[in-house]
Design a protein around this motif. Structure first.
Motif: not given
Length: 560
Positions: A78-88
């Protein structure tokens, strides 16, 4: 042999997945592998294709991430996914070395809820399938290559009991071994007598970026001028032409790159060839010649190559029967150069004339541009060619223009002949001028022979007595033969204002007339002063009357 995912460990897993992503996407996108030592910011591998970004997150979880154990793993995902979303990202893909349960797959897909991103999984089945497709990658990570190579080498020493089939099978086996040497490069090989030729070949279009190979050549002395120019065009500007450096020109060749490939070689012939063509976004172009802002001429072509080298960039445009190569130095203020090569072989005159006009534009010097719909691709200012070269081109163009006019008049079309005799060249120029309605003096008609019909007149007696008189006659057709073709222009008149009869013929004809036996008597007449009879097509109505126009053929004496 499949990858044993439980045994490869985190570093091995990462290497395999990184190689697979490169292989799958390198041809169409930019692949970036992120070193996570300082924090990967939610990205292990980033694939960019235009405006779309695809992010891969690698988790080495051989036994998955069930809720009954390893509870921290789902939190990490979940944390990796959340950080990745910052890059749209357009798509986020989780990569794991296990086969997911239904619950685990549901957990991953649920991450996309309420988010404008696609979510996918590369699990064990997906990875195994990709490795099966790219078997050389699987081989490079799973085979004991030393053992396999030794086994294949042992086979080479065996008797080839099955003849050519054994040869093919064993060469193929060696090829598979070569393919397994590297993720990005392979080597093709061929035996020519006692020589083995190795050809380095990229496995994908971006191999040179992902795994650079540097080749350093040390020369054995100055190159011959033609070879030096070829090297400059190929390496300096990136033009797609094969260049061969013979053994005497190369002192050593040093290769730096993958360990299996690196080394220094001596006593070698170096040959480099154009890489496979990369499809160009646009191929329809035009070559424009300019006088200030004014376009003086424009010719369509096909963009065949755009390249870059250590000195500058290059553009090649293909034309019917020719090729135009533009080399633009990167240095500011340096002049561009243009090389135009063409062949008139098998071309009809109309196509040949177009090539010659382009050559004459280049020879005259001045500004030019290669243009596509989006704008200029390249251009420059050309110096004028030597006067001798321009005159030679003008003479060749004049010949082909003559041929084109005659073919069009006779409606017989054929390629430009390779050779033309001086006699044929004169006849061709005469034919064109006649077609255009001009009167021409014919060096092939310096006398004419007439047969008297028995009628008598003071004018005839004056001519037979040696007085100059005008004579006019007709022939059924003016014809010439070129390249085995019989070309008829039609009936022609011939004329000269001052002809005389051969003295002996005149005396004999006068005596025959006196005796009443003039019919059937033959006489030869010639224009005075060594001049020639003049021709005019039967249907022509020249404004200049019977005054002949000059042939204007360099190297030939004008007939009078």
């Amino acid at each position: 042999m499949a990858v044993e995912w439980e045994r490869v460990g985190q570093p091995g897993f990462d290497r395999i997945v990184e190689a697979l992503v490169h292989r799958v996407y390198d041809a169409t996108a930019r692949v970036e592998v992120v070193n996570g030592r300082g924090g990967d910011d939610g990205i292990d591998i980033k694939v960019t294709h235009g405006s779309r970004v695809r992010i891969f997150q690698l988790k080495y979880y051989p036994d998955g991430f069930p809720t009954t154990a390893h509870k921290g793993r789902r939190k990490s995902i979940r944390q990796s996914f959340a950080r990745a979303l910052q890059h749209q990202p357009w798509e986020w893909i989780l990569v794991v070395p296990c086969t997911l349960t239904t619950a685990e797959r549901g957990f991953v897909t649920s991450l996309a809820a309420g988010q404008a991103v696609r979510v996918g999984v590369w699990d064990r089945a997906k990875l195994d399938g990709l490795l099966a497709t790219h078997a050389d990658l699987e081989a490079s990570f799973t085979r004991d290559q030393l053992f396999e190579a030794a086994k294949v080498y042992g086979q080479e020493r065996a008797l080839l009991m099955d003849g050519m089939r054994d040869v093919s099978a064993r060469v193929t086996a060696l090829g598979r071994q070569a393919d397994g040497l590297d993720d990005h490069w392979t080597v093709d090989f061929a035996r020519q007598g006692k020589t083995v030729v190795h050809t380095l070949r990229a496995k994908h279009p971006r191999a040179h970026e992902v795994s650079p190979v540097e080749i350093t050549l040390t020369g054995g002395g100055p190159l011959m001028p033609d070879l030096a120019q070829a090297v400059r065009r190929s390496l300096g500007f990136g033009l797609p032409e094969e260049v061969v450096l013979p053994r005497g020109a190369v002192e050593s060749l040093t290769v730096s790159g993958p360990k299996w490939l690196s080394g220094e070689h001596r006593d070698v012939e170096v040959r480099w060839q154009p890489a496979d063509k990369v499809p160009l976004a646009e191929t329809v172009v035009e070559v424009a010649f300019l006088d200030g802002e004014h376009v003086t001429a424009c010719y369509p072509g096909t963009l065949a190559h755009v390249g870059r080298g250590s000195v500058g960039r290059s553009v090649r445009v293909d034309l019917a029967g020719g090729s135009l190569e533009l080399m633009v130095p990167a240095a500011s203020g340096a002049s561009a150069s243009l090389r135009f090569t063409f062949s008139l072989e098998k071309l009809e005159p109309a196509a040949g004339l177009r090539l010659l006009r382009i050559y004459q534009r280049i020879a005259a010097g001045g500004a030019f541009e290669v243009r596509a719909s989006a704008g200029a691709i390249g251009g420059g200012q050309l110096p004028p060619r030597p006067e001798a070269a321009r005159q030679e081109a003008a003479q060749l163009r004049s010949y082909i223009e003559d041929l084109e006019a005659v073919q069009r008049h006779c409606e017989q079309y054929f390629p430009i002949p390779d050779e033309l005799t001086p006699t044929d060249r004169i006849a061709l120029r005469m034919a064109r001028l006649l077609i255009q309605g001009h009167c021409v003096a014919s060096p092939f008609l310096r006398q004419a022979r007439f047969t008297l019909n028995g009628q008598d007149s003071p004018t005839l007696r004056s001519l037979l007595s040696g007085e100059p008189h005008a004579v006019r006659g007709s022939t059924a057709a003016f014809a010439l033969t070129l390249a085995g073709r019989h070309l008829e222009l039609g009936p022609v008149h011939f004329y000269h204002p001052h002809v005389t009869v051969d003295e002996e013929d005149g005396r004999r004809a006068l005596a025959a007339l006196e005796a009443g036996r003039g019919e059937g008597c033959e006489v030869t007449v010639r224009p005075v002063g060594g001049e020639c009879f003049r021709h005019l097509l039967h249907d022509a109505a020249p404004g200049s009357g019977w005054t002949p126009v000059p042939l204007e053929l360099p190297g030939f004496t004008e007939p009078r």
